[in-house]
Motif scaffolding. Sequence first.
Motif, PDB file in Angstrom:
ATOM      1  N   VAL A 281       0.824  -1.220   0.000  1.00 51.21           N
ATOM      2  CA  VAL A 281       0.000   0.000   0.000  1.00 51.21           C
ATOM      3  C   VAL A 281       0.862   1.276   0.000  1.00 51.21           C
TER       4      VAL A 281
ATOM      5  N   HIS B  50       6.199   6.600   8.654  1.00 54.43           N
ATOM      6  CA  HIS B  50       6.246   5.206   9.095  1.00 54.43           C
ATOM      7  C   HIS B  50       6.453   5.173  10.595  1.00 54.43           C
TER       8      HIS B  50
ATOM      9  N   VAL C  92     -12.395   1.805   0.728  1.00 55.05           N
ATOM     10  CA  VAL C  92     -11.295   1.309  -0.115  1.00 55.05           C
ATOM     11  C   VAL C  92     -11.435  -0.188  -0.443  1.00 55.05           C
TER      12      VAL C  92
ATOM     13  N   THR D  50     -10.355  -2.537  -4.037  1.00 58.91           N
ATOM     14  CA  THR D  50      -9.203  -3.441  -4.157  1.00 58.91           C
ATOM     15  C   THR D  50      -9.584  -4.697  -4.938  1.00 58.91           C
TER      16      THR D  50
HETATM   17  P1  NAD Z   1       1.899  -3.324   7.124  1.00 50.47           P
HETATM   18  O1  NAD Z   1       1.729  -3.836   8.501  1.00 50.47           O
HETATM   19  O2  NAD Z   1       2.676  -4.118   6.126  1.00 50.47           O
HETATM   20  O3  NAD Z   1       2.560  -1.880   7.190  1.00 50.47           O
HETATM   21  C1  NAD Z   1       2.184  -0.947   8.145  1.00 50.47           C
HETATM   22  C2  NAD Z   1       3.048   0.285   7.989  1.00 50.47           C
HETATM   23  O4  NAD Z   1       2.604   1.261   8.920  1.00 50.47           O
HETATM   24  C3  NAD Z   1       4.528   0.053   8.244  1.00 50.47           C
HETATM   25  O5  NAD Z   1       5.243   0.625   7.170  1.00 50.47           O
HETATM   26  C4  NAD Z   1       4.831   0.800   9.538  1.00 50.47           C
HETATM   27  O6  NAD Z   1       6.096   1.459   9.497  1.00 50.47           O
HETATM   28  C5  NAD Z   1       3.719   1.840   9.570  1.00 50.47           C
HETATM   29  N1  NAD Z   1       3.290   2.154  10.931  1.00 50.47           N
HETATM   30  C6  NAD Z   1       2.921   1.297  11.904  1.00 50.47           C
HETATM   31  N2  NAD Z   1       2.591   1.972  13.024  1.00 50.47           N
HETATM   32  C7  NAD Z   1       2.759   3.279  12.749  1.00 50.47           C
HETATM   33  C8  NAD Z   1       2.582   4.455  13.487  1.00 50.47           C
HETATM   34  N3  NAD Z   1       2.151   4.453  14.761  1.00 50.47           N
HETATM   35  N4  NAD Z   1       2.863   5.630  12.889  1.00 50.47           N
HETATM   36  C9  NAD Z   1       3.270   5.683  11.606  1.00 50.47           C
HETATM   37  N5  NAD Z   1       3.456   4.582  10.843  1.00 50.47           N
HETATM   38  C10 NAD Z   1       3.198   3.397  11.416  1.00 50.47           C
HETATM   39  O7  NAD Z   1       0.420  -3.011   6.621  1.00 50.47           O
HETATM   40  P2  NAD Z   1      -0.244  -2.942   5.152  1.00 50.47           P
HETATM   41  O8  NAD Z   1      -0.212  -4.271   4.510  1.00 50.47           O
HETATM   42  O9  NAD Z   1       0.257  -1.756   4.395  1.00 50.47           O
HETATM   43  O10 NAD Z   1      -1.751  -2.668   5.620  1.00 50.47           O
HETATM   44  C11 NAD Z   1      -2.116  -1.535   6.383  1.00 50.47           C
HETATM   45  C12 NAD Z   1      -3.562  -1.649   6.791  1.00 50.47           C
HETATM   46  O11 NAD Z   1      -4.356  -1.665   5.618  1.00 50.47           O
HETATM   47  C13 NAD Z   1      -3.928  -2.930   7.539  1.00 50.47           C
HETATM   48  O12 NAD Z   1      -4.959  -2.617   8.456  1.00 50.47           O
HETATM   49  C14 NAD Z   1      -4.471  -3.842   6.449  1.00 50.47           C
HETATM   50  O13 NAD Z   1      -5.392  -4.787   6.954  1.00 50.47           O
HETATM   51  C15 NAD Z   1      -5.139  -2.862   5.561  1.00 50.47           C
HETATM   52  N6  NAD Z   1      -5.243  -3.232   4.134  1.00 50.47           N
HETATM   53  C16 NAD Z   1      -6.418  -2.970   3.546  1.00 50.47           C
HETATM   54  C17 NAD Z   1      -6.576  -3.227   2.209  1.00 50.47           C
HETATM   55  C18 NAD Z   1      -7.878  -2.889   1.552  1.00 50.47           C
HETATM   56  O14 NAD Z   1      -8.193  -3.397   0.505  1.00 50.47           O
HETATM   57  N7  NAD Z   1      -8.662  -1.986   2.151  1.00 50.47           N
HETATM   58  C19 NAD Z   1      -5.528  -3.779   1.455  1.00 50.47           C
HETATM   59  C20 NAD Z   1      -4.313  -4.012   2.090  1.00 50.47           C
HETATM   60  C21 NAD Z   1      -4.182  -3.715   3.447  1.00 50.47           C
END
Ligand code: NAD
Length: 297
Positions: free
Chosen positions: A170, A193, A266, A270
């Motif tokens: 993402v 991040h 969103v 997707t």
């Molecule tokens: P991930 O866990 O791979 O990445 C999370 C990111 O957030 C990391 O880069 C981390 O550095 C950052 N992060 C964590 N805590 C933080 C904070 N307090 N402040 C700033 N940055 C912070 O997650 P992902 O795969 O990118 O997914 C993120 C969210 O989106 C999850 O809830 C996931 O379920 C959701 N998601 C939704 C869809 C959709 O279709 N809506 C698709 C993919 C992921």
Amino acid sequence: MMKIELMNKMILAKPVVNILKEHICNRLSSISFKPKLTVIFCGDDEASSVYVGKKEIACSKLGIESCTLKPQANQSEILNLIDQLNSDPAINGILVQLPLPSGVDADLVLDRISPLKDVDGFHPANSGLLNQGRPRFIPCTPLGISFLLQAYGIKTSGKRAVVLGRSNIVGKPLFSLLSSKADYGNASVTLCHSYSRDLKEICKEADILFAAIGKPALVTEEFVKEGSFVIDVGIHRLEEGKIIGDVCFERVHPVVEGITPVPKGVGPMTIYCLMYNTVKAAYLQNNLDFEELYFKN
Ligand code: NAD
């Protein structure tokens, strides 16, 4: 195409999904075969199982063939399966459902998929093309977000965007897309991040704030500029069954001009962007011109 109007400040997927479906059906009616998507699903992750089911339903609704394979959670077995699918001309798209079980190297697995069948857009060849501003397969969530912004007439050009989260799925591709030299890009983008300091102050400067951090309801009104737009990518199922995002909707909604709810924001984009990429893959593999969905408003 007419821009979609916000109702009660909500950026909803449904009207955009309808446009996307119509575009996909038009593309499908111009070819004489059904594209085929294969999903590789290892393990027993409950959320993944729900997503795989949703993908199968979307395929069957549109007339895309789909098949889910469940190999042993063993690296060499998965790699062998990908090799077979890569060389099978009847398969247009290959998707490996993440997360993979422990002991399996996700990078090695994703790198093995033929870049022309990589409908998730996670292969380094496809992320490289996106970084260079000449995208082939854009990862489905960032692509869906871009379609939402375009359809609702939310301009990115010259705007300040803040992306929370730097995942390859993402955050990073969203950064590439928003900063690219294109109508749907041209934003000044800050990527934050877990090591970022002064997060609230940085977020407050955003005309458009994107939350993809995987932390339920972390983003409150203290992070948000009045009159800005907020895109919530997070999905969290609470114990009582309710689904919420990374943004505290109740506290942020009064402050903003527009916000994606969770669910119905969103997420559905997707799934249908995966269908879009699968049909596009079928076109590219057959050396046919694929007409991109383009919102001009
Ligand atoms: P991930 O866990 O791979 O990445 C999370 C990111 O957030 C990391 O880069 C981390 O550095 C950052 N992060 C964590 N805590 C933080 C904070 N307090 N402040 C700033 N940055 C912070 O997650 P992902 O795969 O990118 O997914 C993120 C969210 O989106 C999850 O809830 C996931 O379920 C959701 N998601 C939704 C869809 C959709 O279709 N809506 C698709 C993919 C992921």
